[in-house]
Design an enzyme around this catalytic site. Sequence first.
Site, mmCIF file in Angstrom:
data_model
loop_
_atom_site.group_PDB
_atom_site.id
_atom_site.type_symbol
_atom_site.label_atom_id
_atom_site.label_comp_id
_atom_site.label_asym_id
_atom_site.label_seq_id
_atom_site.Cartn_x
_atom_site.Cartn_y
_atom_site.Cartn_z
ATOM 1 C CB SER A 3 0.736 2.855 2.875
ATOM 2 O OG SER A 3 1.168 3.261 4.157
ATOM 3 C CG ASP A 34 -1.292 -1.888 8.907
ATOM 4 O OD1 ASP A 34 -0.208 -1.564 9.441
ATOM 5 O OD2 ASP A 34 -1.642 -1.486 7.782
ATOM 6 C CG HIS A 37 1.439 -1.388 6.107
ATOM 7 N ND1 HIS A 37 0.243 -0.731 6.215
ATOM 8 C CD2 HIS A 37 2.244 -0.581 5.355
ATOM 9 C CE1 HIS A 37 0.323 0.430 5.582
ATOM 10 N NE2 HIS A 37 1.522 0.534 5.041
#
Length: 667
Positions: free
Chosen positions: A207, A313, A344
């Site tokens: 991320s 995601d 995610h």
Amino acid sequence: MPIRVRRTRGARSSCRTLAVAATAALTAALLVPTAAAQAAAPAGESQPVYSYAEAVRESVWVDTGLDADADGRTDRVAVDVVRPREPAAAGRKIPVIMDASPYYACCGRGNESQRKTYDADGRPVQFPLFYDNYFVPRGYAFVAVDLAGTSRSDGCDDVGGRSDVQSAKAVVDWLNGRARGYTTRTGAERARAATWSTGDVGMIGKSWDGTIANGVAATGVEGLRTIVPIGSISSWYDYFHSQGAPLYNANPTWLSEYVNSPEGNARCGAVQERIATATPYSGDWTPAWTERDYVPDAGKVKASVFVVHGQQDLNVRANQFGQWWDALAAHGVERKIWLSQTGHVDPFDFRRADWVRTLHRWFDHYLLGYDNGIDREPMADVERAPDRWTTDRSWPPRGTVPTVLSPAAGALPGVGTLGRTPAPRGTTETFTDDPNLSEIEWAADIDRSTPAKAGFATGPLARDLRISGSSTVTVTATPTTSSAHLTAVLVDLGPDTIRAYAEPGEGITTLAERSCWGASTSGDSACFKETKARTAQVGATVVSRGWADLGTWADPRQGRPLTPGRPYTLTLKLAATDHVVPAGHRLALIVAGTDKDLLDPPSTTPTVTLDLARTRASVPLLGGARSFDRATAARAGDLGAPFGVQSGDTGAAAPRRTGAPIPGEVR
């Protein structure tokens, strides 16, 4: 219930037993075979021959050359280092694995939200995740960088901007002798990496962390040999907006406040105000977004890139990896990709053993120079069903061709067909924006005439049909109001078992049992909770999505009010995907307005009329038009429409926004 700890072959810390030495010189001499052991490892594989317990653990503050907080001195970022003691003692240098993050203090990393910890003297004790436990005994240093403004660093976090990127780039420069490091945050004593660092760096992270890796690679900095961005952003504009339409809480200011240390927030108010002003909710493109867009600089990337992304995601959406991948490919960057069915989620939590083994070989090749063949193996691993993976020599696979598919009206309003024959001129479909409905409800009602969507589907396929890459949908739409947001989705209509990406865990369930991946100390365990696939039975699967503000029809970087009753032509960019629609299922295109919990609604409630003769989808199909024609030439039998989908129920939970997400958060 007692915890079962399973140690894997690669998890044992097997430091070589040395004969008792009478002198330090004899000890150093006995360390020489350690390098020989590394070279003799099977298939060029680094081995855990160094002591993790005796590793050097230290903190360094690296000067970024910026003064983001305007306090009159350049900002220093905190850099925590753990490295094996033996190589430097023997005069050998080692490469570095780096994870630069804003999360080490505020939120933690990984499935267990681990934070850095320190002893009473401020020395690092725990490094989150398994990278240090596994790789330090194998002859790597691990470096954990606190981005500017966060944890123990000076400056201000600016959400992917110059300060964020420079926070990590400066550390790469320091590891190569080009920047200054200090032993304390404010002191003058220098800290140098030249005595132990080869200067070869691999950046990794999920991320926001992986986003910084993308950003640093896009500077072309010397010494960065490879990056491994996991569920990461390539353009911050596209995290907060989609072609002018606002996604989630569409302003990055709150993210800066979220990750900055309390002291950082106290000194960074002016920076946050500038961010808020420079990134308007309107979705208009500004220089601030240019600064946070790494895609145009893909040509500067010198590092190899190993992309990992969840195709479902809905935090860092799949368009982020798609546009980055395409840009890297255009510039011939060496690359590899894993695409999962999860949301995610880190690959350590959806394919652990394979991930550690693959990452180990990746770093050995690009940082230690081992010719282990990983660069000659299939480029892509794609999860087809929970825990079932396939590979491709290239991605998208050769033979994938953009194929134009056209919607046409059916017997009922809003229930049309999808094929290669354009609709007759004058054919239209109409829908009214309903912010209370999502793509899941639209898919469930694909065969019902409902006012909030226009759906178009093929018949049951006679053959499998593979979509691989990024699609577009071009519409000619006439609104009844001065504003309109549009959604286009591709849907696989048919029963399936998928990872439950819309449920807690986003496709995984965390277990009580632990497995160990590397060496441990009393303050830093290498043992992590196991996971398993969390699945859902569904009647339809949304495989790709795109959103846009119709007001950007003339300029994708600036919206403008619409004239009610006037037609506008706009192309929506859908997220990259790799999905096989199996024989017996149907492929559908749905065009609608606000996608609940994924897209904010417009200021009005428009009714939109689509000119079907001027509306089309371009879908990357393996085998192109011929493949589509063969798949749709004959029905695969009367399976009944919509193949297990009952009106109003797809068997899957709709994506839900339970507060604004952050890059790195798993819900």
